[in-house]
Design a protein around this motif. Structure first.
Motif, PDB file in Angstrom:
ATOM      1  N   ALA A  59       0.830  -1.209   0.000  1.00  9.88           N
ATOM      2  CA  ALA A  59       0.000   0.000   0.000  1.00  9.88           C
ATOM      3  C   ALA A  59       0.862   1.256   0.000  1.00  9.88           C
ATOM      4  N   GLU A  60       1.962   1.212   0.740  1.00  9.66           N
ATOM      5  CA  GLU A  60       2.886   2.352   0.745  1.00  9.66           C
ATOM      6  C   GLU A  60       3.548   2.530  -0.615  1.00  9.66           C
ATOM      7  N   GLY A  63       0.973   3.832  -3.165  1.00  8.25           N
ATOM      8  CA  GLY A  63       0.400   5.141  -2.855  1.00  8.25           C
ATOM      9  C   GLY A  63      -1.025   5.106  -2.371  1.00  8.25           C
ATOM     10  N   PHE A  64      -1.472   3.974  -1.802  1.00  7.18           N
ATOM     11  CA  PHE A  64      -2.820   3.884  -1.232  1.00  7.18           C
ATOM     12  C   PHE A  64      -2.772   4.461   0.191  1.00  7.18           C
ATOM     13  N   GLU A  65      -2.985   5.745   0.315  1.00  9.42           N
ATOM     14  CA  GLU A  65      -2.742   6.437   1.580  1.00  9.42           C
ATOM     15  C   GLU A  65      -3.688   5.976   2.683  1.00  9.42           C
ATOM     16  N   LEU A  66      -4.983   5.830   2.378  1.00  9.04           N
ATOM     17  CA  LEU A  66      -5.942   5.420   3.404  1.00  9.04           C
ATOM     18  C   LEU A  66      -5.637   4.013   3.910  1.00  9.04           C
ATOM     19  N   GLU A  68      -2.820   2.450   3.666  1.00  9.91           N
ATOM     20  CA  GLU A  68      -1.524   2.488   4.346  1.00  9.91           C
ATOM     21  C   GLU A  68      -1.673   2.996   5.772  1.00  9.91           C
ATOM     22  N   TRP A  69      -2.516   4.017   5.980  1.00 14.96           N
ATOM     23  CA  TRP A  69      -2.709   4.584   7.325  1.00 14.96           C
ATOM     24  C   TRP A  69      -3.334   3.550   8.263  1.00 14.96           C
ATOM     25  N   THR A  72      -0.753   0.712   8.904  1.00 17.06           N
ATOM     26  CA  THR A  72       0.373   1.209   9.707  1.00 17.06           C
ATOM     27  C   THR A  72      -0.001   1.288  11.177  1.00 17.06           C
TER      28      THR A  72
END
Length: 276
Positions: A59-60, A63-66, A68-69, A72
């Motif tokens: 995901a990082e 670029g899948f930010e949501l 990835e958050w 994480t």
């Protein structure tokens, strides 16, 4: 993905011996972890944790930010989940590491007079008396024996038969023998979590469970059939004839790996009917 990116900047031309040892040690630990968990439900949990961890890296990278958050924030809790949920498997893993031959040089060599033990097992097998006899090798069972009935008695056939007599208050549980002395009786052993032995009784599951976590040799006699079973290093040899019991236990005591492998191979041939 930082770990994979970092592989490209490792100075392979320098300290190649250290790098090779590092890779071999990590590979050995991964192999031991897999062989320890492969027969348990812990492998499913570990695979789920691995998928979550790898998904966060991808995901990082993508670029899948949501996503990835979310992943994480979940990752730190996975460490505690592994420690709590895989506690029996972690004990088994540390026990496997303690069985490395090089480490055995620092342990006191176990001594046993097997004749009274074999005689007691033979008689209990004929009379269909259920029993569990644990022979301690290098790994101490002090944490188990502390919660049992202390004895510190001489090992004799009569004493063992008396302990496992059906009306005896000590017949439930296992007898632990260390350095040719009966340390305790009525000790309760950890149950195996292997999915392959769900149909076995409590005695055999607990005997196999202890053999998965320690290097002890466990001898079991069945209350239903009178059959003799030996559990060692997470494997079960069944059925064992009374005449071959002493030779098998002596081979396991001396660390005769070839004898052990051949014995368990023959046991599997009997159970499956397939020649190996």
């Amino acid at each position: 993905m930082d770990f994979f990116r970092g592989l490209y900047i490792i100075p392979w031309s320098k300290n190649y011996i250290s790098i090779s040892l590092d890779v071999l040690i990590v590979a050995f630990l991964i192999y031991k972890t897999y062989t320890t968990l492969r027969r348990t439900r812990g492998i499913q949990l570990l695979l789920g944790v691995g998928i979550i961890w790898i998904s966060g890296s991808f995901a990082e990278y993508l670029g899948f930010e949501l996503l990835e958050w979310i992943l994480t924030n979940i990752r730190p809790a996975l460490v505690f989940a592994i420690i709590v949920l895989l506690q029996p498997e972690l004990r088994r893993l540390t026990g496997d590491l303690a069985r490395i031959r090089l480490l055995r040089l620092f342990f006191l060599k176990p001594t046993f007079d097997l004749d009274p033990i074999v005689e007691a097992v033979r008689i209990m097998s004929q009379e269909k008396t259920g029993s569990i006899i644990v022979l301690v090798k290098d790994i101490s069972l002090k944490d188990i024996s502390e919660n049992a009935v202390p004895m510190d008695a001489q090992v004799t056939s009569e004493v063992l038969q008396t302990i496992f007599f059906k009306n005896s208050p000590l017949h439930d549980g296992a007898v632990i023998i260390e350095q040719n002395r009966i340390v305790c009786a009525a000790s309760y052993l950890p149950m195996s979590s292997s999915v392959e032995i769900a149909t076995l009784g409590a005695r055999h599951r607990s005997a196999l469970g202890l053999s998965e976590e320690t290097d002890a040799i466990i001898i079991v006699t069945s209350e239903e059939t009178g059959d003799i079973t030996i559990c060692y290093e997470g494997e079960m040899l069944h059925p064992v004839k009374p005449l071959e019991l002493k030779a098998l236990v002596s081979g396991l005591m001396t660390g005769n790996r070839r004898s052990k492998d051949e014995s368990f191979r023959k046991s599997k041939e009997k159970d499956t009917g397939v020649s190996i």
